[in-house]
Design a protein around this motif. Sequence first.
Motif, mmCIF file in Angstrom:
data_model
loop_
_atom_site.group_PDB
_atom_site.id
_atom_site.type_symbol
_atom_site.label_atom_id
_atom_site.label_comp_id
_atom_site.label_asym_id
_atom_site.label_seq_id
_atom_site.Cartn_x
_atom_site.Cartn_y
_atom_site.Cartn_z
ATOM 1 N N UNK A 191 0.829 -1.205 0.000
ATOM 2 C CA UNK A 191 0.000 0.000 0.000
ATOM 3 C C UNK A 191 0.863 1.254 0.000
ATOM 4 N N UNK A 192 1.923 1.279 0.799
ATOM 5 C CA UNK A 192 2.806 2.450 0.813
ATOM 6 C C UNK A 192 3.474 2.660 -0.535
ATOM 7 N N UNK A 193 3.828 1.564 -1.234
ATOM 8 C CA UNK A 193 4.372 1.711 -2.590
ATOM 9 C C UNK A 193 3.422 2.539 -3.445
ATOM 10 N N UNK A 194 2.149 2.177 -3.395
ATOM 11 C CA UNK A 194 1.131 2.898 -4.164
ATOM 12 C C UNK A 194 0.977 4.342 -3.684
ATOM 13 N N UNK A 221 7.208 1.135 12.938
ATOM 14 C CA UNK A 221 8.140 2.261 12.919
ATOM 15 C C UNK A 221 8.949 2.314 11.621
ATOM 16 N N UNK A 222 9.323 1.157 11.089
ATOM 17 C CA UNK A 222 10.081 1.133 9.836
ATOM 18 C C UNK A 222 9.242 1.667 8.687
ATOM 19 N N UNK A 223 7.999 1.236 8.622
ATOM 20 C CA UNK A 223 7.109 1.719 7.567
ATOM 21 C C UNK A 223 6.803 3.201 7.746
ATOM 22 N N UNK A 224 6.601 3.626 8.991
ATOM 23 C CA UNK A 224 6.339 5.034 9.252
ATOM 24 C C UNK A 224 7.531 5.898 8.860
ATOM 25 N N UNK A 225 8.734 5.414 9.134
ATOM 26 C CA UNK A 225 9.942 6.152 8.770
ATOM 27 C C UNK A 225 10.010 6.341 7.259
ATOM 28 N N UNK A 226 9.754 5.295 6.529
ATOM 29 C CA UNK A 226 9.787 5.371 5.062
ATOM 30 C C UNK A 226 8.765 6.385 4.550
ATOM 31 N N UNK A 227 7.563 6.307 5.046
ATOM 32 C CA UNK A 227 6.495 7.205 4.612
ATOM 33 C C UNK A 227 6.808 8.655 4.965
ATOM 34 N N UNK A 228 7.189 8.900 6.207
ATOM 35 C CA UNK A 228 7.428 10.270 6.649
ATOM 36 C C UNK A 228 8.640 10.892 5.963
#
Length: 406
Positions: A191-194, A221-228
Motif C-alpha cells: 500500500x505504501x508503494x502505491x 516504525x520502519x514503515x512510518x519512517x519510510x512514509x514520513x
Amino acid sequence: MPKLLIRDLAEVVSPAGTHAPLRGPAEMSTLDAYEDAYVLCEDGRVSAVGRMSELGPLDGDVQEVDGRGRSAVPGLVDCHTHACFAGDRADEFSRRAAGATYEELHAAGGGILSTVRATRAAGEEGLADALVRHRSWMLAAGTTTFEAKSGYGLDRDTELAQLRVIREAGGIPTWLGAHAVPPEFPDADSYLDFALAEVLPEAARLAEAADVFLERGAFDATQAHRYLKACRNAGLGLRLHADQFTEGGGIPLAIELGARSADHLEATGPEGVRALAGSDVSAVLLPVAALFLGRPMPPGRDLLEAGAIVALATDFNPGSAFCERLPVAMTLACTQMGFGPNAALTACTVNAAHVLGRADSVGRIATGYDADLVLLDTSDWRHLAYHFAGDIIAAVVKGGEVAWAR
C-alpha cells in the motif's frame, strides 16, 4: 469592513507574551487579563485591547457589540481532527459498549475501514457538504481555526478530494495517507508503494503536513519512517499518531525526523516524557479519545512539568472521538490530567497554533493578531472548562466579523 468594537466586557484573557510555544506550568498558566475591557478589530485583525477607561473616540463606521456580563478568550485552535468524513459508526459504538475492543473491530473490517467505505461512496460533493456541517459544529463550540486530515479515502481520488474539501472549507489540510491498509492491498508495504508513488506528488501540493498511524495493526516504525521521510522530501511537515495503545517507537521517530508533533500518547511512559521535553516536538493530547475508548489518559501533568510543548485537541472523528467541542478537552485536561484552566486555555490556543505554524497570527487576543474571539455568556472565563459541555458560548468572532451567535 466596518470596525468592530466589543465593549464593556467583564474580562478579556489571553496567553501572555508574544513568543511561542509556551512551556512549563508557570509559562503556560500566565495570562494577560483585562477587566471592564474592550477589543477593537479593524480589517480582520485586533487593533487594540484594553480597559474601557482607556478607550478614546473612534472615527468612521463602527459596529458595536455589547459585552456586558460577558468574558472573551481567543478563538480556539483545534490542531488534530478527522472532520472530513461521511457516515457514522453508531453501530460500532453499540458493539464497543457491549465489550468489543477497538482493535477487534478494526481487525473485523470495522473501525477506520467502515468509514473508508462511506467516505469513498460520498463523492467530493458529499464530503464538502459533510465538512461544512462539521465546521459549523466546531465554530459554535468556539473553534475558529481547525486542522483536518484525510485518511478515510486510502485511494488516490478520495484522498485528494478530502484535501481539496478541507482547503476550500478554510481548514488546514494534513495528508494522513498512512492511516490504515485498505482491503485491496495485501499488506502495508505494498500500500505504501502505491501511496508514495501515486498520491504523494499531488497531496504535497494540497496539504501542509503528512501524518501516519504508527500502531500495532496499522504501520510499524520502519514503515512510518519510510512514509514520513518521503513526505518530508516532498516538502510536507510531519506529524505522528503515536503511543495510542502501545509504545511503538513513535516518539524517537518524531524526534529523529523533526516532526511538528506526536499525538495521542496515552501509552507514553517516563522515558517518552523526558524525550519529548528535551525536544521541539509538540505533544498533542487527545483526552476525548481516551475517555471515549476507556483508555488511560495521556501523562499530561508529567509532560507539563517536564517542560514539553503541550497542546490539546479534540481528535474529532466518527469512531473514537465523536466530539467537536474543544471545551470538553479542556475540562478533561483539568479533571483528569492535572492541568489548571489557564494552562488548558494556552494548550488549545497559542500552543495549538504553534503546531499548525500559525502562532504569529492566531491563538492570542493581541494587537496585530487575527480578530478571532470567543465571547462567553459569563463574567468568569474559567466556566469554559468548568461548565462541562455547557452551553455558555454567546458569540464567535472570526476575522473581525460575528461568525456565529446564540
